[in-house]
Design a protein around this motif. Structure first.
Motif, PDB file in Angstrom:
ATOM      1  N   LEU A   1       0.820  -1.207   0.000  1.00 35.64           N
ATOM      2  CA  LEU A   1       0.000   0.000   0.000  1.00 35.64           C
ATOM      3  C   LEU A   1       0.856   1.260   0.000  1.00 35.64           C
ATOM      4  CD1 LEU A   1      -2.749  -1.127   2.566  1.00 35.64           C
ATOM      5  CD2 LEU A   1      -2.941  -1.026   0.073  1.00 35.64           C
ATOM      6  N   PHE A   2       2.125   1.129  -0.345  1.00 39.46           N
ATOM      7  CA  PHE A   2       3.018   2.280  -0.346  1.00 39.46           C
ATOM      8  C   PHE A   2       2.549   3.323  -1.359  1.00 39.46           C
ATOM      9  CE2 PHE A   2       6.741   4.632  -1.829  1.00 39.46           C
ATOM     10  CZ  PHE A   2       7.233   5.105  -0.614  1.00 39.46           C
ATOM     11  N   GLY A   3       2.428   4.566  -0.892  1.00 44.97           N
ATOM     12  CA  GLY A   3       2.010   5.652  -1.761  1.00 44.97           C
ATOM     13  C   GLY A   3       0.520   5.764  -1.978  1.00 44.97           C
ATOM     14  N   VAL A   4      -0.266   4.877  -1.350  1.00 43.60           N
ATOM     15  CA  VAL A   4      -1.723   4.910  -1.492  1.00 43.60           C
ATOM     16  C   VAL A   4      -2.323   5.702  -0.329  1.00 43.60           C
ATOM     17  CG1 VAL A   4      -3.835   3.539  -1.613  1.00 43.60           C
ATOM     18  CG2 VAL A   4      -1.724   2.668  -2.645  1.00 43.60           C
ATOM     19  N   ASP A   5      -3.108   6.700  -0.640  1.00 40.51           N
ATOM     20  CA  ASP A   5      -3.748   7.525   0.394  1.00 40.51           C
ATOM     21  C   ASP A   5      -5.150   7.010   0.710  1.00 40.51           C
ATOM     22  OD1 ASP A   5      -1.581   9.322   0.603  1.00 40.51           O
ATOM     23  OD2 ASP A   5      -2.300  10.445  -1.138  1.00 40.51           O
ATOM     24  N   GLY A   6      -5.508   7.083   1.989  1.00 43.21           N
ATOM     25  CA  GLY A   6      -6.882   6.810   2.383  1.00 43.21           C
ATOM     26  C   GLY A   6      -7.326   5.377   2.260  1.00 43.21           C
ATOM     27  N   ALA A   7      -6.391   4.427   2.383  1.00 42.07           N
ATOM     28  CA  ALA A   7      -6.743   3.007   2.329  1.00 42.07           C
ATOM     29  C   ALA A   7      -6.635   2.441   3.738  1.00 42.07           C
ATOM     30  CB  ALA A   7      -5.807   2.261   1.379  1.00 42.07           C
ATOM     31  N   LEU A   8      -7.795   2.213   4.383  1.00 42.04           N
ATOM     32  CA  LEU A   8      -7.808   1.801   5.780  1.00 42.04           C
ATOM     33  C   LEU A   8      -8.719   0.589   5.980  1.00 42.04           C
ATOM     34  CD1 LEU A   8      -8.147   5.315   7.494  1.00 42.04           C
ATOM     35  CD2 LEU A   8      -6.045   3.990   7.128  1.00 42.04           C
ATOM     36  N   LEU A   9      -8.175  -0.442   6.573  1.00 37.99           N
ATOM     37  CA  LEU A   9      -8.939  -1.659   6.829  1.00 37.99           C
ATOM     38  C   LEU A   9     -10.131  -1.391   7.745  1.00 37.99           C
ATOM     39  CD1 LEU A   9      -9.347  -4.736   6.757  1.00 37.99           C
ATOM     40  CD2 LEU A   9      -7.576  -4.939   8.511  1.00 37.99           C
ATOM     41  N   PHE A  10      -9.944  -0.487   8.710  1.00 39.86           N
ATOM     42  CA  PHE A  10     -10.999  -0.220   9.683  1.00 39.86           C
ATOM     43  C   PHE A  10     -11.527   1.214   9.566  1.00 39.86           C
ATOM     44  CE2 PHE A  10      -8.082  -3.374  11.623  1.00 39.86           C
ATOM     45  CZ  PHE A  10      -8.962  -4.440  11.692  1.00 39.86           C
ATOM     46  N   GLY A  11     -11.477   1.765   8.367  1.00 41.08           N
ATOM     47  CA  GLY A  11     -11.912   3.136   8.157  1.00 41.08           C
ATOM     48  C   GLY A  11     -13.371   3.236   7.750  1.00 41.08           C
TER      49      GLY A  11
ATOM     50  N   ASN B   1     -13.029   0.434   1.071  1.00 37.98           N
ATOM     51  CA  ASN B   1     -13.050   0.044  -0.341  1.00 37.98           C
ATOM     52  C   ASN B   1     -11.701   0.306  -1.001  1.00 37.98           C
ATOM     53  OD1 ASN B   1     -15.682  -0.908  -0.388  1.00 37.98           O
ATOM     54  ND2 ASN B   1     -16.556   1.085  -0.911  1.00 37.98           N
ATOM     55  N   ARG B   2     -11.077   1.417  -0.636  1.00 40.55           N
ATOM     56  CA  ARG B   2      -9.762   1.714  -1.201  1.00 40.55           C
ATOM     57  C   ARG B   2      -8.720   0.716  -0.718  1.00 40.55           C
ATOM     58  NH1 ARG B   2      -7.877   7.780  -1.966  1.00 40.55           N
ATOM     59  NH2 ARG B   2      -9.695   7.570  -3.290  1.00 40.55           N
ATOM     60  N   PHE B   3      -8.845   0.286   0.528  1.00 36.66           N
ATOM     61  CA  PHE B   3      -7.957  -0.749   1.059  1.00 36.66           C
ATOM     62  C   PHE B   3      -8.072  -2.018   0.211  1.00 36.66           C
ATOM     63  CE2 PHE B   3      -7.118  -4.411   3.804  1.00 36.66           C
ATOM     64  CZ  PHE B   3      -5.948  -4.054   4.462  1.00 36.66           C
ATOM     65  N   LYS B   4      -9.297  -2.426  -0.048  1.00 31.09           N
ATOM     66  CA  LYS B   4      -9.506  -3.658  -0.810  1.00 31.09           C
ATOM     67  C   LYS B   4      -9.067  -3.518  -2.263  1.00 31.09           C
ATOM     68  CE  LYS B   4     -13.830  -3.996   0.738  1.00 31.09           C
ATOM     69  NZ  LYS B   4     -15.205  -4.501   0.983  1.00 31.09           N
ATOM     70  N   THR B   5      -9.451  -2.418  -2.911  1.00 32.66           N
ATOM     71  CA  THR B   5      -9.103  -2.258  -4.326  1.00 32.66           C
ATOM     72  C   THR B   5      -7.592  -2.079  -4.522  1.00 32.66           C
ATOM     73  OG1 THR B   5      -9.579   0.125  -4.233  1.00 32.66           O
ATOM     74  CG2 THR B   5     -11.365  -1.339  -4.958  1.00 32.66           C
ATOM     75  N   SER B   6      -6.936  -1.463  -3.547  1.00 30.14           N
ATOM     76  CA  SER B   6      -5.483  -1.286  -3.650  1.00 30.14           C
ATOM     77  C   SER B   6      -4.768  -2.628  -3.514  1.00 30.14           C
ATOM     78  CB  SER B   6      -4.991  -0.307  -2.587  1.00 30.14           C
ATOM     79  OG  SER B   6      -5.561   0.974  -2.783  1.00 30.14           O
ATOM     80  N   LEU B   7      -5.245  -3.478  -2.609  1.00 30.23           N
ATOM     81  CA  LEU B   7      -4.652  -4.806  -2.497  1.00 30.23           C
ATOM     82  C   LEU B   7      -4.967  -5.662  -3.725  1.00 30.23           C
ATOM     83  CD1 LEU B   7      -5.022  -5.728   1.276  1.00 30.23           C
ATOM     84  CD2 LEU B   7      -2.997  -4.977   0.039  1.00 30.23           C
TER      85      LEU B   7
ATOM     86  N   ASN C   1      -2.091   1.218   7.946  1.00 31.21           N
ATOM     87  CA  ASN C   1      -3.352   1.039   7.221  1.00 31.21           C
ATOM     88  C   ASN C   1      -4.286   0.067   7.930  1.00 31.21           C
ATOM     89  OD1 ASN C   1      -1.021   1.416   5.039  1.00 31.21           O
ATOM     90  ND2 ASN C   1      -2.860   2.389   4.267  1.00 31.21           N
ATOM     91  N   ARG C   2      -3.872  -0.407   9.108  1.00 35.01           N
ATOM     92  CA  ARG C   2      -4.681  -1.421   9.791  1.00 35.01           C
ATOM     93  C   ARG C   2      -4.785  -1.132  11.290  1.00 35.01           C
ATOM     94  NH1 ARG C   2      -0.130  -6.289   9.172  1.00 35.01           N
ATOM     95  NH2 ARG C   2       0.171  -6.503  11.417  1.00 35.01           N
ATOM     96  N   ILE C   3      -4.995   0.113  11.626  1.00 36.79           N
ATOM     97  CA  ILE C   3      -5.164   0.514  13.024  1.00 36.79           C
ATOM     98  C   ILE C   3      -6.643   0.427  13.393  1.00 36.79           C
ATOM     99  CG2 ILE C   3      -4.904   2.392  14.692  1.00 36.79           C
ATOM    100  CD1 ILE C   3      -2.658   3.492  12.849  1.00 36.79           C
ATOM    101  N   ILE C   4      -6.953  -0.270  14.471  1.00 37.06           N
ATOM    102  CA  ILE C   4      -8.337  -0.339  14.953  1.00 37.06           C
ATOM    103  C   ILE C   4      -8.633   0.945  15.722  1.00 37.06           C
ATOM    104  CG2 ILE C   4      -9.993  -1.583  16.385  1.00 37.06           C
ATOM    105  CD1 ILE C   4      -8.311  -4.097  16.023  1.00 37.06           C
ATOM    106  N   PRO C   5      -9.621   1.742  15.297  1.00 36.20           N
ATOM    107  CA  PRO C   5      -9.951   2.979  16.025  1.00 36.20           C
ATOM    108  C   PRO C   5     -10.445   2.668  17.433  1.00 36.20           C
ATOM    109  CG  PRO C   5     -10.977   2.930  13.845  1.00 36.20           C
ATOM    110  CD  PRO C   5     -10.452   1.554  14.110  1.00 36.20           C
ATOM    111  N   SER C   6     -10.192   3.575  18.351  1.00 40.13           N
ATOM    112  CA  SER C   6     -10.580   3.351  19.748  1.00 40.13           C
ATOM    113  C   SER C   6     -12.089   3.200  19.908  1.00 40.13           C
ATOM    114  CB  SER C   6     -10.081   4.508  20.623  1.00 40.13           C
ATOM    115  OG  SER C   6     -10.579   5.749  20.146  1.00 40.13           O
ATOM    116  N   ALA C   7     -12.843   3.805  18.997  1.00 43.21           N
ATOM    117  CA  ALA C   7     -14.302   3.740  19.097  1.00 43.21           C
ATOM    118  C   ALA C   7     -14.869   2.418  18.582  1.00 43.21           C
ATOM    119  CB  ALA C   7     -14.924   4.902  18.322  1.00 43.21           C
ATOM    120  N   LEU C   8     -14.027   1.612  17.939  1.00 43.03           N
ATOM    121  CA  LEU C   8     -14.513   0.363  17.356  1.00 43.03           C
ATOM    122  C   LEU C   8     -14.213  -0.808  18.277  1.00 43.03           C
ATOM    123  CD1 LEU C   8     -15.780  -1.012  14.848  1.00 43.03           C
ATOM    124  CD2 LEU C   8     -13.475  -1.197  13.894  1.00 43.03           C
ATOM    125  N   ASP C   9     -15.246  -1.592  18.578  1.00 43.72           N
ATOM    126  CA  ASP C   9     -15.088  -2.783  19.403  1.00 43.72           C
ATOM    127  C   ASP C   9     -14.141  -3.760  18.718  1.00 43.72           C
ATOM    128  OD1 ASP C   9     -16.097  -4.751  21.540  1.00 43.72           O
ATOM    129  OD2 ASP C   9     -16.563  -5.788  19.669  1.00 43.72           O
TER     130      ASP C   9
END
Length: 280
Positions: free
Chosen positions: A73-83, A89-95, A117-125
């Motif tokens: 995902l180097f150079g890809v903006d806004g690709a987040l597994l838990f976003g 969608n950008r995470f999946k399409t980039s992979l 690109n794979r940080i679990i947000p504090s608000a997410l269980d």
């Protein structure tokens, strides 16, 4: 001996010099970061056919073939597994784009690191996050299977900036939850050092042996590897006893001003260890 090295260990314009060193030490596999392998292309994940032909011809000149890919995902903006939905969608399409490139270059293994690109947000269980991630990677596994490649999940210690799959044990357990033949594990020795699991390396490898498709010979913070040649020799001996058939790949950052000197040293150390094991 199936010894490889990642091209993050030298500047992009030093590839041929690195290949010559690899040839001397019997390293027949190259792991690539696309941004370095195809740095002349506008989008290194979609290089033109001529770039791939030239790259393949250069490798074959030295008896080397591409065996793995990292920095997916180097150079890809806004690709987040838990976003948010568009970020997921950008995470999946980039992979998927990385998988497409692997198919074109005939690379059988993709190392899925990308800690930020794979940080679990504090608000997410956490349980919900893991369940969602299982679904994402199962779907990516289906896509990878059709392309004939595997996605090797890599543990990234918390020092690398993530809170998801920090340890080898967590990574193995998650791969078991995904339970897809194209979603495997990257056995990263540097991560084992950082998480305090290095003394349990043999047991962890045994637990996941059927799911491990790649090994990184690495050190904490991607310093020159192996961190400790004697310790790596012991770990490698335990792995050899379990009839591991895939690649050992040296992963380390370029050491400014000493890039090829360090590449030569690491290849020499690792080649001697693995060749000795082949003879026992």
């Amino acid at each position: 001996m199936k010894l490889a090295i990642s091209n993050i260990a030298w500047p992009a314009n030093q590839l041929e010099n690195a290949l010559a060193i690899m040839q001397r030490f019997g390293a027949r596999g190259l792991e690539i970061a696309p941004g370095l392998a195809f740095y002349r292309d506008d989008n290194p994940f979609v290089p033109d056919d001529q770039s791939i032909r030239e790259f393949s011809l250069l490798l074959s000149k030295y008896g080397v073939r591409p065996v793995s890919m990292q920095s997916l995902l180097f150079g890809v903006d806004g690709a987040l597994l838990f976003g948010k939905e568009d970020e997921k969608n950008r995470f999946k399409t980039s992979l998927m784009a990385a998988i497409q490139l692997a198919e074109r270059v005939e690379i059988p293994n993709l190392v899925m690191g990308s800690p930020r690109n794979r940080i679990i947000p504090s608000a997410l269980d956490e349980a919900t996050a893991i369940a969602n991630a299982v679904d994402v990677f199962y779907g990516l596994g289906e896509y990878a299977k059709r392309a004939g490649v595997k996605i090797a999940l890599e543990p990234n210690p918390k020092e690398y900036g993530t809170n998801f799959l920090n340890t080898m044990l967590q990574t193995i357990n998650f791969a078991e939850q995904v339970d897809h033949q194209a979603v495997t594990v990257n056995f990263d020795i540097g991560a084992l050092h950082m998480t305090g699991e290095i003394d349990d390396a043999a047991q962890l490898f045994h637990k996941a042996a059927k799911r491990i498709s790649h090994i990184h010979i690495s050190a904490p913070n991607l310093e020159p590897a192996p961190k400790n040649a004697e310790q790596f020799s012991s770990v490698a001996a335990n792995i050899a006893e379990q009839e591991y058939k895939h690649w050992f790949s040296i992963e380390m950052r370029a050491v400014e001003g000493e890039e090829l000197v360090q590449v030569e040293k690491s290849l020499k150390d690792c080649s001697e260890i693995l060749t000795r094991l082949d003879r026992t």
